[in-house]
Design an enzyme around this catalytic site. Structure first.
Site, PDB file in Angstrom:
ATOM      1  N   THR A 338      14.078  41.288  18.518  1.00 52.57           N
ATOM      2  CA  THR A 338      13.709  42.773  18.226  1.00 52.57           C
ATOM      3  C   THR A 338      13.570  43.178  16.774  1.00 52.57           C
ATOM      4  O   THR A 338      13.946  42.283  16.095  1.00 52.57           O
ATOM      5  CB  THR A 338      15.107  43.575  18.508  1.00 52.57           C
ATOM      6  OG1 THR A 338      15.193  43.585  20.250  1.00 52.57           O
ATOM      7  CG2 THR A 338      14.486  45.042  18.534  1.00 52.57           C
ATOM      8  N   GLY A 420      18.819  41.762  18.079  1.00 54.15           N
ATOM      9  CA  GLY A 420      19.923  41.047  18.522  1.00 54.15           C
ATOM     10  C   GLY A 420      20.520  40.884  20.042  1.00 54.15           C
ATOM     11  O   GLY A 420      21.654  40.694  20.179  1.00 54.15           O
ATOM     12  N   GLY A 421      19.842  41.610  20.992  1.00 51.22           N
ATOM     13  CA  GLY A 421      20.231  41.569  22.157  1.00 51.22           C
ATOM     14  C   GLY A 421      21.708  42.154  22.375  1.00 51.22           C
ATOM     15  O   GLY A 421      21.822  43.257  21.932  1.00 51.22           O
TER      16      GLY A 421
END
Length: 524
Positions: A338, A420-421
């Site tokens: 992202t 970062g999920g």
């Protein structure tokens, strides 16, 4: 001593320096924070194409000078033809290729919705830099080159990918010039015809033709049916202030729940084993709640705001806590990459925004006539006949994306976030722990060593990861508590690329950008 950037007129933080400079220049020319954020978003789509682009989704939090906070959901839905039957014979939706590109890209609709709220300059002005960088070229960073090399084998045969990212058959190298003239022309068309052309105009028709050729089920009808939604964000009141995040289908509720649980356990910061244990345990409980409840809000049976404003319900979750032992883990985890960016202007407008292609380079599908790299967010749908996240036409996929914003007890406001999920809620917690609870400067808070429970960008394991800058006694204590600790390098990409801006009551701005990224703070 780590010094934050400081200014009084306006400030931008972004994970690529050229994008931050775009935002700063728009502010200096009289644009609002929203104008600047659209410029940043567009430039990132060109200079950081492995992380974001106009073929992805986005979410926004916007705080007006009067204190009203608005959320924008620019998440695309699954196409009408994206049914389970389309994937017959498969156990899961493929992560790459045309069948992974099964949802509409919502990012551009988010720009349009934001501009309607508080834009002052014409869209054509806001896209100037992005058009220039797409046509003239941008120097490939180590991040772009490294990920192109890592994924070249998987993506080489995906339609359009090699033409853009594997010049002369080899991955683009650090320092080489990346040009995307097709994307420059696409941005020019948006500047001339308006952002809606992406969904209902001649550009939409060109996009749909290329998607069809690549094997995607997204067609002109799916594009035309898409709109961003504008509404009220989630929020939670804590002792140190009110914290905001985005509603489902994002994991924003988990980010806020982590803060609420950690406060109940008396965290004082994040640099002792006791406090780190509390943050990690709060993360586990928040993720269990998220995975049991969060999906497309149209099919959810509960509203997370009800939980966040119910002290007794939060107390009940917090009650199941052992200060000396780790809860067994892992649970299913989610990856993704992202770009987060933030802007605050002199009038008090504040933006926290995030946009993504999901995996690096998304589906890998790169549309030849428009230069758009299409996301693979819909690859996260479940093909089974049950479960909250099962694939169905018109359904929104679950998103790890979640921008954050806070109104703090001292009268300041803070816009913050990261890529970062699954690491996003945890890095947000680290910023709050250090900058708000422990009183560190923003730059110190973001540079300090971070932790990460689970799998995220570039990582496959579900361990508790710690950067090697944590003292050995903290590592040993966490292992004694039962945490499965894995040590990563001191400034690991897996920990995300964070940023934050804080506007104090006197108008002073403080900002920081992550040394793990290619970004900077730009201000005036």
């Amino acid at each position: 001593m780590l010094h934050s950037a400081r200014a009084k007129h306006g400030m931008v933080t972004a994970p690529h320096h050229l994008a931050a400079q775009t935002g700063r220049d728009i502010l200096k020319s009289g644009g609002s924070a929203i104008d600047a954020a659209i410029g940043v978003a567009a430039t990132l789509a060109v200079v950081y194409p492995h992380m974001t682009g106009i073929g992805g989704d986005g979410f926004w939090l916007i705080r007006r000078p009067d204190g009203q906070v608005t959320a924008i959901d620019a998440c695309g839905r699954a196409a009408r033809a994206a049914e389970v039957e389309l994937y017959r014979g498969r156990d899961a939706i493929p992560w790459r290729g045309g069948l992974a590109a099964n949802t509409v890209a919502g990012t551009v609709s988010g720009w349009q919705a934001a501009h309607h709220i508080g834009g002052r300059q014409p869209i054509a002005r806001l896209l100037d830099d992005a058009i220039h960088y797409a046509e003239d070229g941008v120097i490939a960073t180590e991040s772009l080159a490294g990920l192109a090399a890592r994924h070249a084998g998987d993506l080489r045969h995906i339609p359009g990918f090699a033409t853009l990212f594997l010049p002369d058959g080899a991955p683009i190298a650090t320092g080489e010039v990346l040009r995307n003239t097709a994307l420059a022309n696409t941005l020019r068309r948006l500047a001339a015809a308006g952002l809606s052309d992406f969904y209902t105009g001649s550009l939409a028709a060109d996009i749909a033709r290329d998607l069809h050729t690549a094997g995607s089920p997204v067609d002109v009808n799916a594009l035309a049916a898409h709109t961003a939604t504008v509404g009220t964000p989630l929020s939670v009141q804590l002792g140190c202030g009110r914290f905001y995040n985005t509603r489902p289908p994002t994991q924003g509720a988990a980010s806020l729940l982590i803060l609420a649980l950690a406060e109940r356990w008396g965290v004082r910061g994040a640099d002792t084993a006791e406090d780190l244990h509390k943050w990690v345990e709060a993360t586990k409980r928040a993720f269990l709640y998220r995975d049991a409840t969060i999906a497309d809000p149209a099919i959810m049976t509960s509203d997370p705001q009800d939980l966040l404003q119910d002290p007794s319900a939060l107390d009940a979750i917090a009650a199941a806590f052992d200060p000396d032992r780790a809860t067994p883990w892992p649970r299913p985890s989610h990856g993704g990459d992202t770009t987060w960016f933030g802007v605050v202007d002199a009038q008090g407008w504040a933006v926290s925004a995030i946009q993504s292609l999901y995996f690096e380079f998304g589906s890998g599908v790169t549309l030849p006539n428009t230069g758009i790299v299409w996301q693979n967010r819909g690859a996260s749908f479940d093909l089974s006949n049950h479960g909250l996240r099962r694939l169905a036409p018109g359904r929104k996929p679950f998103h790890t994306l979640n921008p954050a914003l806070a109104e703090l007890r001292d009268g300041s406001i803070m816009t913050y976030g990261t890529m970062g999920g699954e690491g996003q809620p945890q890095t947000q917690a680290a910023i709050v722990a250090r900058a708000v609870i422990a009183g560190m400067s923003l730059q110190h808070a973001i540079t300090a060593p971070r932790w990460l429970l689970g799998r995220t960008w570039g990582e496959a394991t579900t361990t508790l990861k710690l950067e090697d800058r944590f003292p050995g006694d903290i590592v040993d204590a966490l292992r004694t508590m039962g945490h499965d600790v894995e040590i990563l390098p001191g400034f690991a990409d897996a920990m995300g690329h964070a940023g934050a801006i804080r506007r104090y009551g006197d108008g002073t701005l403080e900002g920081a950008c992550d040394p793990r990224s290619d970004g900077t703070v730009a201000a005036w």
